[in-house]
Design a protein around this motif. Structure first.
Motif, PDB file in Angstrom:
ATOM      1  N   THR A  83      -3.371  -1.948   3.313  1.00  0.00           N
ATOM      2  CA  THR A  83      -2.827  -0.686   2.805  1.00  0.00           C
ATOM      3  C   THR A  83      -3.933   0.346   2.646  1.00  0.00           C
ATOM      4  OG1 THR A  83      -1.176  -1.952   1.587  1.00  0.00           O
ATOM      5  CG2 THR A  83      -1.460   0.345   0.963  1.00  0.00           C
ATOM      6  N   VAL A  84      -5.038  -0.076   2.038  1.00  0.00           N
ATOM      7  CA  VAL A  84      -6.154   0.859   1.823  1.00  0.00           C
ATOM      8  C   VAL A  84      -6.710   1.334   3.161  1.00  0.00           C
ATOM      9  CG1 VAL A  84      -8.514   1.016   0.967  1.00  0.00           C
ATOM     10  CG2 VAL A  84      -6.758  -0.018  -0.443  1.00  0.00           C
TER      11      VAL A  84
ATOM     12  N   ALA B  23      -8.393  14.633  -2.571  1.00  0.00           N
ATOM     13  CA  ALA B  23      -7.677  14.392  -3.825  1.00  0.00           C
ATOM     14  C   ALA B  23      -6.414  13.577  -3.564  1.00  0.00           C
ATOM     15  CB  ALA B  23      -7.327  15.730  -4.482  1.00  0.00           C
ATOM     16  N   VAL B  24      -5.709  13.933  -2.495  1.00  0.00           N
ATOM     17  CA  VAL B  24      -4.493  13.180  -2.154  1.00  0.00           C
ATOM     18  C   VAL B  24      -4.848  11.735  -1.839  1.00  0.00           C
ATOM     19  CG1 VAL B  24      -2.685  12.944  -0.416  1.00  0.00           C
ATOM     20  CG2 VAL B  24      -3.182  15.175  -1.393  1.00  0.00           C
ATOM     21  N   PHE B  25      -5.940  11.535  -1.090  1.00  0.00           N
ATOM     22  CA  PHE B  25      -6.360  10.179  -0.745  1.00  0.00           C
ATOM     23  C   PHE B  25      -6.635   9.351  -1.994  1.00  0.00           C
ATOM     24  CE2 PHE B  25      -8.058   6.668   1.401  1.00  0.00           C
ATOM     25  CZ  PHE B  25      -9.285   6.347   0.869  1.00  0.00           C
ATOM     26  N   PHE B  26      -7.373   9.914  -2.929  1.00  0.00           N
ATOM     27  CA  PHE B  26      -7.693   9.138  -4.123  1.00  0.00           C
ATOM     28  C   PHE B  26      -6.450   8.899  -4.981  1.00  0.00           C
ATOM     29  CE2 PHE B  26     -11.920   8.209  -3.470  1.00  0.00           C
ATOM     30  CZ  PHE B  26     -12.613   9.309  -2.994  1.00  0.00           C
ATOM     31  N   LEU B  28      -3.537   8.398  -3.712  1.00  0.00           N
ATOM     32  CA  LEU B  28      -2.864   7.299  -3.013  1.00  0.00           C
ATOM     33  C   LEU B  28      -3.512   5.965  -3.357  1.00  0.00           C
ATOM     34  CD1 LEU B  28      -2.378   8.997   0.449  1.00  0.00           C
ATOM     35  CD2 LEU B  28      -0.551   8.199  -1.031  1.00  0.00           C
ATOM     36  N   ILE B  29      -4.842   5.943  -3.411  1.00  0.00           N
ATOM     37  CA  ILE B  29      -5.533   4.692  -3.752  1.00  0.00           C
ATOM     38  C   ILE B  29      -5.163   4.281  -5.174  1.00  0.00           C
ATOM     39  CG2 ILE B  29      -7.780   3.637  -4.148  1.00  0.00           C
ATOM     40  CD1 ILE B  29      -7.174   3.969  -1.248  1.00  0.00           C
ATOM     41  N   PHE B  30      -5.141   5.252  -6.072  1.00  0.00           N
ATOM     42  CA  PHE B  30      -4.776   4.953  -7.448  1.00  0.00           C
ATOM     43  C   PHE B  30      -3.372   4.365  -7.515  1.00  0.00           C
ATOM     44  CE2 PHE B  30      -4.177   5.143 -11.877  1.00  0.00           C
ATOM     45  CZ  PHE B  30      -2.964   5.760 -12.128  1.00  0.00           C
TER      46      PHE B  30
END
Lengths: 353, 122
Positions: A83-84, B23-26, B28-30
């Motif tokens: 996923t990541v 910001a969107v990527f982080f 999503l990771i969160f």
């Protein structure tokens, strides 16, 4: 390339770019038309997958116990890594689109390549997951043959590497491609075609990503198996041990010990290897659904790598400008959809309570 | 090098700001970490929570990575119409699905061919 018009030689008073087609009023209309087209294609893709999502919903509704039993076979960590990796690839794809919009062809090539590598890493981890399951007979319902004994490696190469035959089988084509792409890159360099040389080098790096994913996944599986064997105090499954004389020794508990061991093993809810006798006969139906959904998704990843390599090649040729970047954006949209589907597949398959 | 157009057509490109993408990527990771951390711990709400988080992630990918936030409304309409049809697909099928299980179960066949789980574990 339907909108490209590369056959013509434009003279200097032709007032549009090389890839702006004559049947459009201007570059923006061409872009908008293509964008609508790709959104419609994404609609067909959503509907394509929805058949499997409906199958999943129905089966889970009618037989939640099958899903409860089956999900232990799936590893959340590997699924989470995938996923990541895909989320990161979506980021790099968005950055590639951004570069193409600013006529930055080098940046587009760079970020597209990273996206391709991430896609290949995803497939490498998938190969580990699939081969591990096939070793244990975890197949679709009609072929269900689950046993806690890991299938012993039969091929010499598998034994030497300490991996499963299935993994070797899956890796044959990537290995051939890797060698071929490296060779082609060198040949292209020798015939003074730097663009083709970089292109094949990029493809070689992409295939390298597959091996990176496979090696990483393999190391994780080895650690996990050792861990769970240690946790439960006895060897539940046979870890593959590489001996100095290159023979693979597998500890096979006797059948009697098996029965006793796995009665205890069934109580460890983090075990990936429950006693076959404790499972519903129809647990394989979960895996019919699993293989169809993740397999179809993997086919889309593979196709995505193909489209991305086309974008990569065109970036190396310097095709993108701030008024012509449509293909990058369209492939980007496709790629994000593939990521979107995985965003749903992951909790639906891997994170069942 | 192709000629420049007489009209300035370079304005229709809308490069997304890098900070926004990151910001969107982080985020999503969160959300991924959140969904893994809460899996198995939400009791009967597990599925709903997981699907809600997945939908939040999907919304972020759609709006910002897929540029939908700045896109023409018609494209958005087209894309969401697919979900309308998917909901019809799932909806009608689910409405129907309870009605026939008795018929399926009543069909005479050997016990090992049934697909209904046994009530006790073998």
């Amino acid at each position: 390339m339907a909108v490209a018009d590369t056959a013509h030689h434009h003279d200097h008073h032709h007032d549009h770019g090389e890839f702006i087609a004559h049947h459009f009023d201007n570059a923006e209309q061409q872009f908008d038309s293509g964008k609508l087209g790709i959104w419609i294609f994404l609609v067909t893709e959503v509907l394509f997958f929805s058949g499997l999502f409906v199958a999943y919903t129905l089966w889970r509704y009618h037989h939640p116990e099958i899903f409860q039993q089956a999900h232990v076979f799936l590893d959340k960590v590997l699924g989470g890594i995938n996923t990541v990796v895909l989320l990161f690839s979506s980021l790099t794809m968005a950055l590639a689109v951004r570069c193409s919009q600013m006529s930055n062809n080098r940046g587009t090539a760079f970020y597209t390549l990273i996206t391709m590598v991430c896609a290949a890493i995803f497939l490498g981890v998938k190969a580990i997951e699939y081969s591990h399951k096939w070793d244990q007979g975890i197949l679709v319902r009609s072929l269900w043959a689950y046993t806690t004994d890991h299938q012993e490696a039969q091929w010499t190469l598998s034994k030497q590497l300490g991996i499963s035959d299935w993994l070797v089988a899956l890796s044959i084509i990537p290995a051939i491609l890797l060698v071929a792409f490296i060779a082609l890159s060198i040949i292209a360099r020798l015939v003074a075609n730097p663009i083709l040389s970089k292109f094949f080098a990029g493809l070689a790096i992409t295939v390298g990503g597959y091996f990176l994913g496979a090696v990483g996944g393999h190391i994780y599986m080895l650690n996990y198996e050792a861990q769970s064997a240690a946790n439960s105090g006895h060897a539940q499954v046979a870890p593959l041990v590489l001996h100095a004389d290159d023979k693979v020794a597998t500890d096979h508990p006797t059948a009697a010990a098996h029965g006793v061991d796995h009665h205890h093993a069934g109580e460890h809810h983090d075990s990936h290897h429950p006693d076959p006798k404790s499972l519903d006969r129809d647990v394989g139906i979960f895996f019919s659904i699993y293989y169809c959904m993740t397999g179809l998704h993997a086919v889309h990843i593979l196709g995505g790598i193909g489209f991305l390599s086309w974008i990569f090649y065109r970036s190396l040729k310097g095709h993108w400008r701030s008024d012509y970047f449509g293909p990058v954006e369209y492939v980007g949209l496709y790629w994000h959809l593939v990521d979107l589907i995985w965003i749903y597949l992951f909790p639906m398959l891997y994170l069942i309570d | 090098m192709a000629g420049h157009s007489h009209h300035d057509e370079h304005h229709f490109a809308h490069p997304a700001p890098i900070k926004l993408l990151l910001a969107v990527f982080f985020a999503l990771i969160f959300l991924t970490i959140l969904t893994v951390a809460t899996s198995g711990k939400m009791g009967p709400f597990g599925t709903i929570v997981a699907m809600a988080i997945a939908t939040a992630k999907a919304a972020l990918v759609c709006l910002f990575f897929m540029h939908m936030f700045w896109d023409k409304s018609f494209n958005v309409l087209v894309f969401f119409s697919s979900f309308l049809f998917v909901s019809l697909f799932i909806g009608f099928t689910m409405l129907d699905t309870d009605h026939y299980q008795n018929t399926i179960d009543a069909f005479p066949r050997a016990p090992e061919q049934t697909t209904v789980a046994p009530t006790e574990m073998k």
